[in-house]
Design a protein around this motif. Sequence first.
Motif, PDB file in Angstrom:
ATOM      1  N   GLY A   8      -6.343  14.370  53.301  1.00 49.84           N
ATOM      2  CA  GLY A   8      -5.077  13.721  53.618  1.00 49.84           C
ATOM      3  C   GLY A   8      -3.882  14.618  53.423  1.00 49.84           C
ATOM      4  N   GLY A   9      -4.100  15.808  52.872  1.00 52.29           N
ATOM      5  CA  GLY A   9      -2.995  16.723  52.608  1.00 52.29           C
ATOM      6  C   GLY A   9      -3.093  17.991  53.444  1.00 52.29           C
ATOM      7  N   SER A  10      -2.068  18.793  53.372  1.00 53.47           N
ATOM      8  CA  SER A  10      -2.020  20.054  54.102  1.00 53.47           C
ATOM      9  C   SER A  10      -1.829  21.194  53.114  1.00 53.47           C
ATOM     10  CB  SER A  10      -0.859  20.053  55.107  1.00 53.47           C
ATOM     11  OG  SER A  10      -0.591  21.357  55.578  1.00 53.47           O
ATOM     12  N   LEU A  11      -2.803  22.085  53.045  1.00 58.31           N
ATOM     13  CA  LEU A  11      -2.719  23.223  52.141  1.00 58.31           C
ATOM     14  C   LEU A  11      -1.528  24.105  52.498  1.00 58.31           C
ATOM     15  CD1 LEU A  11      -3.841  24.976  49.858  1.00 58.31           C
ATOM     16  CD2 LEU A  11      -5.362  26.049  51.538  1.00 58.31           C
ATOM     17  N   LYS A  12      -1.326  24.320  53.792  1.00 55.67           N
ATOM     18  CA  LYS A  12      -0.208  25.144  54.242  1.00 55.67           C
ATOM     19  C   LYS A  12       1.119  24.574  53.764  1.00 55.67           C
ATOM     20  CE  LYS A  12       1.866  27.119  58.430  1.00 55.67           C
ATOM     21  NZ  LYS A  12       1.784  27.209  59.914  1.00 55.67           N
ATOM     22  N   LYS A  13       1.243  23.252  53.822  1.00 55.04           N
ATOM     23  CA  LYS A  13       2.480  22.598  53.389  1.00 55.04           C
ATOM     24  C   LYS A  13       2.695  22.779  51.892  1.00 55.04           C
ATOM     25  CE  LYS A  13       4.979  18.209  53.553  1.00 55.04           C
ATOM     26  NZ  LYS A  13       4.964  16.798  54.048  1.00 55.04           N
ATOM     27  N   VAL A  14       1.637  22.628  51.107  1.00 56.21           N
ATOM     28  CA  VAL A  14       1.748  22.772  49.654  1.00 56.21           C
ATOM     29  C   VAL A  14       2.157  24.193  49.282  1.00 56.21           C
ATOM     30  CG1 VAL A  14       0.485  22.722  47.474  1.00 56.21           C
ATOM     31  CG2 VAL A  14       0.113  20.913  49.153  1.00 56.21           C
ATOM     32  N   ILE A  15       1.514  25.175  49.899  1.00 62.78           N
ATOM     33  CA  ILE A  15       1.850  26.573  49.620  1.00 62.78           C
ATOM     34  C   ILE A  15       3.301  26.859  50.009  1.00 62.78           C
ATOM     35  CG2 ILE A  15       1.384  28.972  50.265  1.00 62.78           C
ATOM     36  CD1 ILE A  15      -1.575  28.167  50.562  1.00 62.78           C
ATOM     37  N   ASN A  16       3.694  26.366  51.172  1.00 59.45           N
ATOM     38  CA  ASN A  16       5.064  26.556  51.642  1.00 59.45           C
ATOM     39  C   ASN A  16       6.073  25.901  50.686  1.00 59.45           C
ATOM     40  OD1 ASN A  16       7.036  27.379  53.703  1.00 59.45           O
ATOM     41  ND2 ASN A  16       7.270  25.191  54.076  1.00 59.45           N
ATOM     42  N   ASN A  17       5.752  24.677  50.238  1.00 57.23           N
ATOM     43  CA  ASN A  17       6.633  23.974  49.296  1.00 57.23           C
ATOM     44  C   ASN A  17       6.788  24.740  47.995  1.00 57.23           C
ATOM     45  OD1 ASN A  17       6.964  21.882  51.110  1.00 57.23           O
ATOM     46  ND2 ASN A  17       5.586  20.464  50.061  1.00 57.23           N
ATOM     47  N   LEU A  18       5.675  25.266  47.509  1.00 58.68           N
ATOM     48  CA  LEU A  18       5.708  25.976  46.230  1.00 58.68           C
ATOM     49  C   LEU A  18       6.447  27.312  46.356  1.00 58.68           C
ATOM     50  CD1 LEU A  18       4.973  25.788  43.338  1.00 58.68           C
ATOM     51  CD2 LEU A  18       2.650  26.511  43.867  1.00 58.68           C
ATOM     52  N   THR A  28     -11.775  23.761  52.922  1.00 58.48           N
ATOM     53  CA  THR A  28     -12.151  23.335  51.576  1.00 58.48           C
ATOM     54  C   THR A  28     -11.157  22.315  51.037  1.00 58.48           C
ATOM     55  OG1 THR A  28     -13.238  25.432  51.110  1.00 58.48           O
ATOM     56  CG2 THR A  28     -12.562  24.126  49.212  1.00 58.48           C
ATOM     57  N   TYR A  29      -9.897  22.536  51.323  1.00 58.21           N
ATOM     58  CA  TYR A  29      -8.853  21.605  50.873  1.00 58.21           C
ATOM     59  C   TYR A  29      -9.109  20.197  51.414  1.00 58.21           C
ATOM     60  CZ  TYR A  29      -4.112  20.021  49.653  1.00 58.21           C
ATOM     61  OH  TYR A  29      -3.040  19.347  49.124  1.00 58.21           O
ATOM     62  N   ASN A  63     -15.805  23.534  45.957  1.00 59.27           N
ATOM     63  CA  ASN A  63     -14.805  24.612  46.041  1.00 59.27           C
ATOM     64  C   ASN A  63     -15.054  25.815  45.133  1.00 59.27           C
ATOM     65  OD1 ASN A  63     -14.220  23.632  43.494  1.00 59.27           O
ATOM     66  ND2 ASN A  63     -12.057  23.261  43.882  1.00 59.27           N
ATOM     67  N   GLU A  64     -16.070  25.782  44.299  1.00 59.14           N
ATOM     68  CA  GLU A  64     -16.273  26.848  43.308  1.00 59.14           C
ATOM     69  C   GLU A  64     -16.343  28.245  43.921  1.00 59.14           C
ATOM     70  OE1 GLU A  64     -18.570  24.856  39.538  1.00 59.14           O
ATOM     71  OE2 GLU A  64     -19.752  25.234  41.333  1.00 59.14           O
ATOM     72  N   PHE A  65     -16.846  28.332  45.129  1.00 57.46           N
ATOM     73  CA  PHE A  65     -16.995  29.626  45.796  1.00 57.46           C
ATOM     74  C   PHE A  65     -15.643  30.240  46.196  1.00 57.46           C
ATOM     75  CE2 PHE A  65     -17.408  26.123  48.736  1.00 57.46           C
ATOM     76  CZ  PHE A  65     -16.497  26.426  49.744  1.00 57.46           C
ATOM     77  N   GLU A  66     -14.554  29.461  46.082  1.00 52.44           N
ATOM     78  CA  GLU A  66     -13.235  29.983  46.428  1.00 52.44           C
ATOM     79  C   GLU A  66     -12.389  30.366  45.206  1.00 52.44           C
ATOM     80  OE1 GLU A  66     -12.322  27.983  50.793  1.00 52.44           O
ATOM     81  OE2 GLU A  66     -10.978  27.565  49.116  1.00 52.44           O
ATOM     82  N   LEU A  67     -12.964  30.241  44.028  1.00 55.89           N
ATOM     83  CA  LEU A  67     -12.193  30.485  42.810  1.00 55.89           C
ATOM     84  C   LEU A  67     -11.607  31.891  42.755  1.00 55.89           C
ATOM     85  CD1 LEU A  67     -11.085  29.741  40.062  1.00 55.89           C
ATOM     86  CD2 LEU A  67     -13.337  30.245  39.065  1.00 55.89           C
ATOM     87  N   GLU A  68     -12.411  32.898  43.019  1.00 53.39           N
ATOM     88  CA  GLU A  68     -11.923  34.276  42.922  1.00 53.39           C
ATOM     89  C   GLU A  68     -10.790  34.526  43.913  1.00 53.39           C
ATOM     90  OE1 GLU A  68     -11.682  37.782  40.958  1.00 53.39           O
ATOM     91  OE2 GLU A  68     -13.036  36.112  40.491  1.00 53.39           O
TER      92      GLU A  68
END
Length: 336
Positions: free
Chosen positions: A180-190, A173-174, A217-222
């Motif tokens: 162009g980005g990496s969700l894993k990287k963002v989570i790790n950074n945060l 979804t990301y 992405n609405e289906f991933e909100l919860e």
Amino acid sequence: MENKDKLLLNSTELTGILGKNEMEKLSKVVEEKAWNNYRKKYDLASNLVNLDFPIQLDFELNASCNLKCPMCPISAESPKGKGKSTWFDFEFFKELIDYSVKNGTRAIKLNYINEPLIRNDFIKFIEYAKLRGILDIYFSTNGILLTEKVSENLIEAGLTRLQVSIDAVTQETYDKVRPGGSLKKVINNLEKFLTIRKKLKSPTPLIRVNFVKTTNNEFELEDFLNFWNNKVDMIGVQEFIKPTKVKKEIKSKKTIKRKDFKCSFPFKQLVINNERQVLPCCTFWGEELALQTIDKPEDLKVAWNSKKIRELRQKHLDGKYSEIPQCKSCVEGGLD
């Protein structure tokens, strides 16, 4: 944060909103009397009371981003000429801060629609604003460039709040909402940011993660709420409003209809983009409502009292925002 405390916001409300717990935390960090005076003025303006000068300024320090998000107008424009030549001049920033603090400004947001961490000299803007008396300093980022070193510098510089736009819980979804980005990287950074903040024993900056709802992405909100609950200080959930420049068919299933809406932004703050244009609005349509281009700090007061912004304020006071196409689009979704 308790019970997945979240904010459901439209584009006119996303900036500058703090929950009760966050307000209490910040009032203990900042000198209490100064902070209370700032928030008192901010609340007055939020209730459509005219101030002599904006309590907050938003700065676009660079007109560029490192991602190509389909819901963002920057992605719809050519990248040509978006390098350092478009960076906001630091010396002029200092002049504007000095003048604005003397006239009552106490908060700044250090981005508009751009990614501010692209600038390798970003920290000095925070440090200078803090030194001169700005109490509330924050910005939004996609988190890609939030390295450990940058995180440490932001905390030590005195940043008050940090908003990280994520919008997904799976890489699939990301890739659709933030290609162009990496969700894993963002989570790790945060997560590292939060660890560093704890290590430095700093209560700030407060962290908010944002989720802009679209059909992608609405289906991933919860799941998003469940993942970030009790990890960060706040979760922001925003309805997507399609900008004029975005041509792709991307939208939210829910259309906002708020006929009684009155926007407080023109009563409390201004945006200064990288071209030194003063805007009365923080949304994608701000540049269509530009007040003027400034050459000296005193021009800010001229813009703040201009006929154009006074007419805009009056429309909202009268409940006639729909007579302004850009405001109607922002509040209700999409230009006709």
